[in-house]
Enzyme design. Structure first.
Site, short mmCIF file in Angstrom:
data_model
loop_
_atom_site.label_atom_id
_atom_site.label_comp_id
_atom_site.label_asym_id
_atom_site.label_seq_id
_atom_site.Cartn_x
_atom_site.Cartn_y
_atom_site.Cartn_z
N ASP A 136 0.82 -1.21 0.00
CA ASP A 136 0.00 0.00 0.00
C ASP A 136 0.86 1.26 0.00
O ASP A 136 2.03 1.25 0.37
CB ASP A 136 -0.97 0.01 1.19
N GLU A 200 0.35 -1.24 5.74
CA GLU A 200 1.42 -0.68 6.59
C GLU A 200 1.19 0.79 6.88
O GLU A 200 1.46 1.27 7.98
CB GLU A 200 2.78 -0.88 5.90
#
EC number: 3.5.1.114
Length: 512
Positions: A136, A200
């Site tokens: 991400d 994350e």
């Protein structure tokens, strides 16, 4: 007679002072130029697979471009682009066929979109290790970008796009290195895992944490973990003219608080002497004006400067080699810049302020959100106590939204993982000095503390001063040369990790 005696005493004191000064200067110079540094003498293994063919260079550049074009954005814990995350999983299966078809590799999807790979080694007696990266990225509003942030456009030797430095470069680098090694028939001696988290940027609770739970259920223990983090810094550290590799051996903790004031509402034509906004504004102002204590010397940050002391230009090399004397001065200097101030203390950042809905209505409630990044020598409770004592107003209610203590400091002396990492940095980046450092941001690696005591945070890229602001900022980019070195780094690391011992330390002294 009295005058003569006083002159004699004065001369004696002056002589003693001068002798003391000469001795002090001698001590400073001797320490500066003979300070030993424990290093390990690695013999480069020329038989390792390292070189990339021209076709492979083009492949890895195109692989990164394709990854950038998939907008795997994490907006908040409640909002992610799950369509893009699913597409990314399909993309890596298409681009890295050897990884997904090899009999040496087990793959599974966890938490919906995160990926866990186990690469089986031939020696079951060796403890496995873990390579981490995350899929991400943070949002990238296209305004002010030179190119569309999810175009993966190449310009003047650079690939532009969100994720080129954080952290799709490492995702693609790890998988591409494994793909190339498998094509060459390489079979690792030491088993290892690859974990690719999908959240994350918003905590890692649904991604990295699920990976950890899976490994714990299997009783897995790790020799070391390598995640994103610090880098090879070129011209970033003032006073050092050569590139320096910093490896994060810990990362700061975090506390996010809501400060709330509740008062009676009213009309702006008849305001009370104090309002919810005024009371709260005074409270957050006190927090900003009264910084958390300077903790320099209580954490691993002093270790970093001592490791690099011989690399600083004169006269900074004298200061860094003699922190027993100069640490109070250095700690004050570090406070002057936001980037170095974050190293020496817990930082205070007011991030959200909510109050009022209409210009003629005095609101009953005002709320401010404050984020603290904790110095490794402090705990969450210590910071909460300081906040309470600083505000000193019972009308301000504190509520903890989320918190975690700083991560334990990983070893950098006799740790297998640190020295494999050090060796690989020397092999790939032409031998820059390597020193432990503190990650001021947080990574997925914080979820792995129960699997190993050796967690390292290092992104294998060279960053110049102008590159640092591009991370999470505008015009994020990476050069084609940098992505090639990054892949070579992981190729080298995987092969270097097949050792089961490290060479003894040698004292490297810099003689007068």
């Amino acid at each position: 007679m009295a005058v003569s005696r006083w002159k004699a005493v004065g001369s004696t004191l002056l002589a003693a002072f001068l002798v003391g000064l000469v001795v002090l200067i001698a001590v400073l110079l001797i320490r500066t130029y003979t300070l030993p540094t424990a290093v390990r003498k690695w013999n480069r293994n020329e038989s390792l697979i390292t070189e990339l063919a021209e076709k492979e260079r083009k492949q890895l550049v195109e692989a990164l471009k394709g990854a950038i074009r998939i907008p795997t954005v994490s907006f908040s814990e409640e909002e992610q682009n799950t369509t893009a995350l699913r597409e990314f999983g399909e993309y890596i299966q298409k681009v890295f066929p050897q990884v997904f078809s090899s009999s040496l590799i087990q793959h599974e999807v966890l938490g919906g979109y995160s990926h866990l790979f186990k690469v089986q080694g031939s020696d079951h007696n060796l403890l496995p290790y873990m390579l981490l990266a995350h899929i991400d990225v943070v949002p990238a509003p296209p305004e002010s970008w030179e190119v569309p942030p999810f175009s993966g456009e190449e310009r003047d030797g650079y690939i532009y796009g969100r994720g080129t430095l954080d952290d799709k470069n490492c995702v693609i680098g790890i998988l591409q290195s494994l793909e190339f090694l498998l094509k060459r028939g390489h079979k690792p001696r030491r088993s290892f895992y690859i974990g690719l988290g999908h959240d994350e940027e918003i905590s890692g609770h649904k991604g990295a944490q699920k990976i950890v739970e899976k490994l714990q259920s299997q009783g897995v223990k790790l020799a070391f973990v390598l995640d994103e983090g610090l880098a090879v810094l070129d011209g970033v550290i003032q006073g050092i003219s050569q590139p320096v590799a910093l490896v994060g051996t810990t990362e700061k903790g975090s506390v996010t608080l809501d400060l709330t004031v509740n008062r009676l509402p009213g009309h702006s034509s008849m305001p009370p002497s104090e309002t919810s906004i005024g009371i709260l504004a005074a409270a957050v102002s006190r927090l900003e004006q009264n910084m958390m204590p300077n903790m320099f010397g209580n954490g691993p940050e002093q270790d970093m400067f001592e490791h690099l002391s011989t690399k600083f230009d004169f006269p900074l090399n004298i200061i860094m080699a003699n922190l027993w004397l100069f640490s109070p001065i250095l700690s004050r200097i570090l406070e002057l810049s936001p980037s170095t101030n974050a190293i020496v203390r817990t930082t205070t950042a007011l991030t959200i302020f909510k109050a009022g809905i209409k210009s003629n209505v005095i609101p009953p409630t005002a709320t401010a959100t404050v984020n603290f990044r904790l110095h490794p020598a402090q705990t969450v409770q210590e910071v909460l106590d300081i906040v309470q004592n600083t505000i000193k107003d019972e009308r301000v209610e504190l509520s903890v939204l989320n918190s975690f203590d700083p991560l334990p400091v990983s070893p950098n002396d006799m740790s297998l993982g640190y020295h494999i990492l050090q060796r690989t940095i020397h092999d790939v980046f032409s031998g820059p000095p390597v020193a432990p450092g503190v990650c001021v941001g947080n990574t997925d690696s914080r979820h792995f503390v129960n699997l190993t005591n050796s967690i390292y945070r290092f992104s294998p890229v060279v960053l110049k001063k102008e590159d640092v602001d591009r991370i999470h900022g505008l015009n994020e980019r990476i050069s084609k040369e940098a992505i090639e070195l990054l892949v070579q780094f992981y190729i080298q690391l995987i092969q270097n990790s097949d050792t089961d011992n490290i060479p003894p330390p040698h004292l490297d002294t810099h003689e007068l």
